[in-house]
Scaffold this motif. Structure first.
Motif, mmCIF file in Angstrom:
data_model
loop_
_atom_site.group_PDB
_atom_site.id
_atom_site.type_symbol
_atom_site.label_atom_id
_atom_site.label_comp_id
_atom_site.label_asym_id
_atom_site.label_seq_id
_atom_site.Cartn_x
_atom_site.Cartn_y
_atom_site.Cartn_z
ATOM 1 N N ASP A 25 0.838 -1.140 -0.025
ATOM 2 C CA ASP A 25 0.045 -0.048 0.071
ATOM 3 C C ASP A 25 0.855 1.156 -0.191
ATOM 4 O O ASP A 25 0.580 2.307 -0.698
ATOM 5 N N CYS A 28 2.089 1.983 -3.173
ATOM 6 C CA CYS A 28 1.197 2.488 -4.296
ATOM 7 C C CYS A 28 0.928 3.821 -3.949
ATOM 8 O O CYS A 28 0.364 4.622 -4.590
ATOM 9 N N GLY A 65 -2.869 -2.644 -3.144
ATOM 10 C CA GLY A 65 -2.825 -1.254 -3.580
ATOM 11 C C GLY A 65 -4.161 -0.810 -4.121
ATOM 12 O O GLY A 65 -4.225 0.328 -4.323
#
Length: 423
Positions: A25, A28, A65
């Motif tokens: 995450d 991204c 993501g």
């Protein structure tokens, strides 16, 4: 990491649950990522992502993501795809503000299909083991892989969902074989399963293996591994392993097929504590540690979530098995910030290092397991003063990212160099 359009492969160097989801995450959130590529495992993955506003999702098949607008997910042929679990996951993502997750998903048609029959057979086998249970997640991923190896030309695959007649034949053969072996299965009739699978084919973009090469050239991709290297099907501690290659191997194969061999940075993820969900070796386990993981509670299949001190011996073994990394992401630094008496184990009482063996020698791996179950940790004198420096020194690889909270905002990127070569 991932600068200049370079791809990144994220792998857990423990027993899983080190924080791959939150690292993906963060990648991204801080870089223009085109696609998150899943390259092993299936619906048993549980990658938790928490946003600054408190929203939370446990990513199983969607890439971690997906909270970030525009980031796509590609499920490669190395993933066991469970359409029923995928639909439930898409529903939860919609509830937490991501209504277009399925629109941003592509699935390789060659991927094995996870079905209720695999799940039921998995649970029946695990229950039959009694006290010798392996700690399966109970979702049938290993069962699907095993059936695919035994019946490669008849195993249900994602592309079959576009052909209801063929899919019915394959699901019926699967059900009948497993029933003959295990007895009646706790699973619905084939006729009840077919509409869900055909609806999946109508809703999701099913592609061939050439698709990924285009995605890799369209922008930066993050390859998100599932589980951990210490659970690897060939190099993990048998029989407490997964039916999945958890190293970089599958990702490297996909890159090579696209003509991009070696064109990705390799990021290994570790916690400041070594953890394990379920049975099997955890040499540094310490039941007195005042720790709990709200996203990994005790469950009927894996059992309890276990905590131990940082096991440098096991993690050095994981690095050797995986073929090395370019850098480490070290998560859960908030535990060290709390002043807990967390130690680093540099060796065991019976050995200093674990040496990888040839892949596939499960008898050897079972012998290693027996040795680990009897081993005792030898700890450094006290808690590290500087955890990133201590882990860098213990493993010979630079810590390039630290995580001090579950959110992307709690991550700190480091620029580190070593006087010694990377592992």
């Amino acid at each position: 990491m991932g600068a200049g359009g370079r791809h990144v492969v994220v792998v857990d160097l423990g027993y899983g649950d080190a924080g791959k989801g939150t690292v993906v995450d963060w990648l991204c959130a801080t870089r223009p990522v085109h696609t998150v590529v899943r390259f092993n495992g299936g619906a048993q993955a549980a990658h938790n992502v928490v946003l600054r506003d408190g929203r939370h999702h446990t990513f199983a098949q969607f890439g971690a993501g997906t909270f970030r607008p525009g980031v796509r997910t590609h499920l490669s042929r190395h993933v066991v795809v469970d359409p029923l679990a995928l639909a439930a996951e898409a529903d939860h993502l919609a509830e937490v503000g991501v209504p277009d997750a399925l629109d941003r998903l592509t699935v390789d048609g060659e991927a094995l299909l996870g079905t209720p029959y695999h799940r039921a057979a998995n649970r029946a086998r695990e229950l039959a083991r009694g006290a010798d249970r392996h700690g399966s997640c109970g979702l049938g991923v290993g069962e699907a892989v095993a059936y695919g190896l035994t019946h490669p030309d008849e195993a249900p695959r994602v592309a079959d969902c576009r052909n209801p007649v063929l899919l019915r034949q394959r699901l019926t053969a699967l059900r009948d074989r497993l029933t003959a072996e295990l007895g009646p299965l706790d699973a619905p009739p084939v006729a009840d399963c077919l509409p869900a699978f055909t609806a999946f084919a109508d809703r999701v973009a099913i592609v061939d293996r050439s698709y990924l090469a285009g995605a890799l050239r369209a922008g930066t991709c993050v390859f998100e591994g599932a589980q951990g290297v210490l659970l690897d099907e060939w190099h993990g501690f048998h029989p407490y392993t997964t039916w999945s290659t958890t190293t970089f191997a599958n990702a490297e194969t996909l890159l090579a097929e696209a003509g991009l061999a070696g064109q990705a940075e390799r990021l290994g993820v570790l916690r400041t504590v070594t953890t394990r969900h379920g049975p099997g070796p955890l040499v540094t386990e310490d039941p007195t540690l005042p720790l709990a993981d709200p996203h990994n509670p005790t469950n009927p299949w894996q059992g309890r979530f276990r905590f131990g001190h940082f096991d440098a011996v096991a993690h050095r073994y994981a690095l050797a098995v995986a073929g090395g990394v370019d850098g480490l992401a070290l998560t859960h630094l908030d535990l060290a910030d709390r002043g807990l008496d967390l130690r680093i184990c540099q060796r065991y009482d019976t050995l200093d290092e674990l040496t990888p063996g040839p892949p596939g020698d499960l008898d050897r791996q079972a012998a290693v397991t027996a040795r680990l179950l009897a081993a005792r940790p030898v700890y450094d004198a006290g808690p590290p003063v500087d955890w990133p420096d201590a882990v860098t020194a213990a493993l010979g690889v630079p810590v390039v990212l630290t995580s001090h909270s579950p959110t992307a905002e709690g991550k700190v990127e480091w620029a580190r160099t070593l006087s010694t070569p990377l592992v």
